[in-house]
Design a protein around this motif. Structure first.
Motif, PDB file in Angstrom:
ATOM      1  N   GLN A   1      -1.107   6.553   5.266  1.00 18.44           N
ATOM      2  CA  GLN A   1      -2.071   5.573   5.740  1.00 18.44           C
ATOM      3  C   GLN A   1      -2.377   5.812   7.214  1.00 18.44           C
ATOM      4  OE1 GLN A   1      -1.898   1.254   4.446  1.00 18.44           O
ATOM      5  NE2 GLN A   1      -0.812   1.212   6.344  1.00 18.44           N
TER       6      GLN A   1
ATOM      7  N   ASN B   1      -6.366   5.412   3.342  1.00 19.15           N
ATOM      8  CA  ASN B   1      -5.224   5.831   2.537  1.00 19.15           C
ATOM      9  C   ASN B   1      -5.667   7.018   1.707  1.00 19.15           C
ATOM     10  OD1 ASN B   1      -2.784   5.856   1.283  1.00 19.15           O
ATOM     11  ND2 ASN B   1      -3.073   3.984   0.140  1.00 19.15           N
TER      12      ASN B   1
ATOM     13  N   SER C   1      -7.800  -8.554   1.310  1.00 16.68           N
ATOM     14  CA  SER C   1      -8.434  -7.324   1.770  1.00 16.68           C
ATOM     15  C   SER C   1      -9.523  -6.894   0.804  1.00 16.68           C
ATOM     16  CB  SER C   1      -7.392  -6.210   1.901  1.00 16.68           C
ATOM     17  OG  SER C   1      -6.827  -5.924   0.643  1.00 16.68           O
TER      18      SER C   1
ATOM     19  N   LYS D   1      -8.995   5.846  -0.012  1.00 18.24           N
ATOM     20  CA  LYS D   1      -9.253   4.413  -0.090  1.00 18.24           C
ATOM     21  C   LYS D   1      -9.443   3.935   1.337  1.00 18.24           C
ATOM     22  CE  LYS D   1      -6.570   3.204  -4.182  1.00 18.24           C
ATOM     23  NZ  LYS D   1      -5.417   2.433  -4.659  1.00 18.24           N
TER      24      LYS D   1
ATOM     25  N   ILE E   1       0.861  -1.183   0.000  1.00 21.39           N
ATOM     26  CA  ILE E   1       0.000   0.000   0.000  1.00 21.39           C
ATOM     27  C   ILE E   1       0.895   1.229   0.000  1.00 21.39           C
ATOM     28  CG2 ILE E   1      -1.761   1.274   1.272  1.00 21.39           C
ATOM     29  CD1 ILE E   1      -2.619  -1.414   2.472  1.00 21.39           C
TER      30      ILE E   1
ATOM     31  N   GLU F   1     -10.906  -3.292  -0.827  1.00 15.50           N
ATOM     32  CA  GLU F   1     -10.526  -1.895  -1.011  1.00 15.50           C
ATOM     33  C   GLU F   1     -11.720  -1.096  -1.532  1.00 15.50           C
ATOM     34  OE1 GLU F   1      -6.644  -0.547  -2.897  1.00 15.50           O
ATOM     35  OE2 GLU F   1      -8.114  -0.201  -4.477  1.00 15.50           O
ATOM     36  N   TYR F   2     -12.036  -0.014  -0.842  1.00 14.23           N
ATOM     37  CA  TYR F   2     -13.145   0.856  -1.220  1.00 14.23           C
ATOM     38  C   TYR F   2     -12.573   2.213  -1.638  1.00 14.23           C
ATOM     39  CZ  TYR F   2     -15.905  -2.516   1.395  1.00 14.23           C
ATOM     40  OH  TYR F   2     -16.485  -3.672   1.850  1.00 14.23           O
TER      41      TYR F   2
ATOM     42  N   TRP G   1      -9.289  -1.863   9.773  1.00 20.17           N
ATOM     43  CA  TRP G   1      -9.529  -0.880   8.731  1.00 20.17           C
ATOM     44  C   TRP G   1      -8.412   0.159   8.730  1.00 20.17           C
ATOM     45  CZ3 TRP G   1     -13.630  -0.563   5.286  1.00 20.17           C
ATOM     46  CH2 TRP G   1     -14.698  -1.435   5.506  1.00 20.17           C
TER      47      TRP G   1
ATOM     48  N   TYR H   1      -2.810  -7.515  -0.610  1.00 18.07           N
ATOM     49  CA  TYR H   1      -1.640  -6.663  -0.404  1.00 18.07           C
ATOM     50  C   TYR H   1      -0.588  -7.473   0.327  1.00 18.07           C
ATOM     51  CZ  TYR H   1      -4.170  -2.494  -1.855  1.00 18.07           C
ATOM     52  OH  TYR H   1      -4.863  -1.560  -2.585  1.00 18.07           O
TER      53      TYR H   1
ATOM     54  N   ILE I   1      -9.535   0.521   3.381  1.00 17.37           N
ATOM     55  CA  ILE I   1      -9.093  -0.845   3.149  1.00 17.37           C
ATOM     56  C   ILE I   1      -9.399  -1.677   4.390  1.00 17.37           C
ATOM     57  CG2 ILE I   1      -7.144  -2.336   2.572  1.00 17.37           C
ATOM     58  CD1 ILE I   1      -5.831   0.220   1.333  1.00 17.37           C
TER      59      ILE I   1
ATOM     60  N   LYS J   1     -11.888  -6.631  -4.306  1.00 15.38           N
ATOM     61  CA  LYS J   1     -11.109  -7.530  -3.468  1.00 15.38           C
ATOM     62  C   LYS J   1      -9.672  -7.518  -3.964  1.00 15.38           C
ATOM     63  CE  LYS J   1     -14.708 -10.694  -2.060  1.00 15.38           C
ATOM     64  NZ  LYS J   1     -15.148 -12.087  -1.980  1.00 15.38           N
ATOM     65  N   LYS J   2      -8.713  -7.382  -3.024  1.00 14.71           N
ATOM     66  CA  LYS J   2      -7.303  -7.341  -3.387  1.00 14.71           C
ATOM     67  C   LYS J   2      -6.486  -8.129  -2.382  1.00 14.71           C
ATOM     68  CE  LYS J   2      -6.876  -3.176  -6.055  1.00 14.71           C
ATOM     69  NZ  LYS J   2      -6.084  -1.981  -6.280  1.00 14.71           N
TER      70      LYS J   2
END
Length: 104
Positions: free
Chosen positions: A22, A102, A72, A89, A18, A74-75, A99, A67, A91, A64-65
């Motif tokens: 953050q 970012n 995770s 973002k 990422i 990611e929105y 949560w 990292y 996450i 969906k990702k």
């Protein structure tokens, strides 16, 4: 077996690390009947050490990702803090139930 190895490496790809600033956040979210979390409210500590509460969250997309191998969700969102709109973002790390936010 498919020709030329097509379809042999179908596991989820990794999104790497990422990047960017953050922050750890507290998130109030709604879980759908399909176990999909949707953020409704977040709280975080700003640069002045004050707790900010954000109720205006507009989710533009969700993906969906992985990292660094950690699953995770990611929105990509727009939030309003002190009457200023920010693109962020949010996450959600599923294994840790954690949560982060970012800034883009």
């Amino acid at each position: 077996m498919p020709a030329f190895g097509i379809g042999t490496n179908t596991q989820r790809t990794d999104a790497g690390k990422i990047r960017g600033k953050q922050l750890d956040i507290a998130c109030y979210c709604w879980f759908t009947s399909h176990a999909k979390p949707t953020p409704n409210l977040i709280k975080f500590m700003d640069e002045n050490g004050e707790i900010q509460t954000v109720r205006e969250i507009r989710v533009n997309s969700m993906e969906k990702k992985n990292y660094s191998g950690i699953p995770s969700m990611e929105y990509v969102c727009q939030i309003v803090v002190n009457e200023i709109c920010h693109n962020v973002k949010l996450i959600f790390f599923m294994q840790e139930c954690k949560w982060v936010m970012n800034f883009l």
